[in-house]
Motif scaffolding. Structure first.
Motif, PDB file in Angstrom:
ATOM      1  N   UNK A 109      22.308  33.952 -15.168  1.00 56.37           N
ATOM      2  CA  UNK A 109      22.772  34.928 -13.854  1.00 56.37           C
ATOM      3  C   UNK A 109      23.582  33.818 -13.094  1.00 56.37           C
ATOM      4  N   UNK A 110      23.053  32.425 -12.683  1.00 52.78           N
ATOM      5  CA  UNK A 110      24.051  31.544 -11.880  1.00 52.78           C
ATOM      6  C   UNK A 110      25.309  31.025 -12.594  1.00 52.78           C
ATOM      7  N   UNK A 111      25.199  30.920 -13.986  1.00 54.08           N
ATOM      8  CA  UNK A 111      26.413  30.637 -14.799  1.00 54.08           C
ATOM      9  C   UNK A 111      27.387  31.716 -14.599  1.00 54.08           C
ATOM     10  N   UNK A 112      27.024  32.917 -14.578  1.00 50.94           N
ATOM     11  CA  UNK A 112      27.953  34.176 -14.702  1.00 50.94           C
ATOM     12  C   UNK A 112      28.135  34.672 -13.158  1.00 50.94           C
ATOM     13  N   UNK A 113      27.755  33.979 -11.969  1.00 55.46           N
ATOM     14  CA  UNK A 113      28.059  34.275 -10.662  1.00 55.46           C
ATOM     15  C   UNK A 113      27.411  35.478 -10.048  1.00 55.46           C
ATOM     16  N   UNK A 114      26.081  35.505 -10.838  1.00 51.70           N
ATOM     17  CA  UNK A 114      25.354  36.901 -10.538  1.00 51.70           C
ATOM     18  C   UNK A 114      24.021  36.726  -9.641  1.00 51.70           C
ATOM     19  N   UNK A 115      24.188  35.393  -8.950  1.00 54.59           N
ATOM     20  CA  UNK A 115      23.030  34.677  -8.041  1.00 54.59           C
ATOM     21  C   UNK A 115      22.071  33.934  -8.884  1.00 54.59           C
TER      22      UNK A 115
END
Length: 156
Positions: free
Chosen positions: A69-75
């Protein structure tokens, strides 16, 4: 599709493992996946790259674990026992991807793969190799080079 392994099997059935990250569907070529494990606490590393939760001991091998999620900019994912770690291999390196759930093995023909839409985002083009549209569901094909931050080196 620009990925070499996709070109090599042109016209044949492709298999992907689908999983959820921040409530959204993603997949990876089944050949990239080594195993799927239940979440276990990791050892944090100081000054680790963004999205790296830490490292895990996998039968004597220490592997980095990425928060997808962090790597994909989703929190940021708050890991729990309900999460899974998808252990993948790329360029003879193993690493783990933290995901919410693993869903299924998806078999599709190459003609079902759609290109990544032109959304004027370099990050999107680097992260997503393409899209699989089935019924009313869209699943994104993830590029592992983006996850590890090695995209620019792999393309050069």
């Amino acid at each position: 599709m620009s990925d070499d392994h996709t070109k090599a099997v042109s016209g044949s059935e492709l298999k992907f493992v689908t999983f959820t990250v921040a409530g959204q569907n993603y997949c990876l070529d089944i050949q990239q996946i080594r195993e799927i494990r239940r979440w276990a606490p990791v050892t944090p590393l100081p000054h680790a790259a963004g999205g790296v939760l830490g490292v895990m001991n996998l039968r004597g091998a220490v592997i980095p674990i990425y928060d997808m999620a962090s790597r994909l900019g989703l929190g940021i994912t708050e890991p729990s026992e309900r999460n899974v770690v998808i252990v993948v291999a790329m360029d003879d390196n193993l690493f783990g991807l933290l995901a919410e759930t693993v869903q299924e093995i998806l078999s599709v023909n190459e003609d079902q793969l759609l290109p990544t839409p032109d959304v004027k985002s370099e990050s999107t083009r680097e992260a997503i190799q393409g899209v699989i549209s089935l019924a009313d569901d869209m699943t994104r094909i993830l590029d592992l080079r983006f996850v590890t931050g090695s995209f620019s080196r792999a393309v050069a």
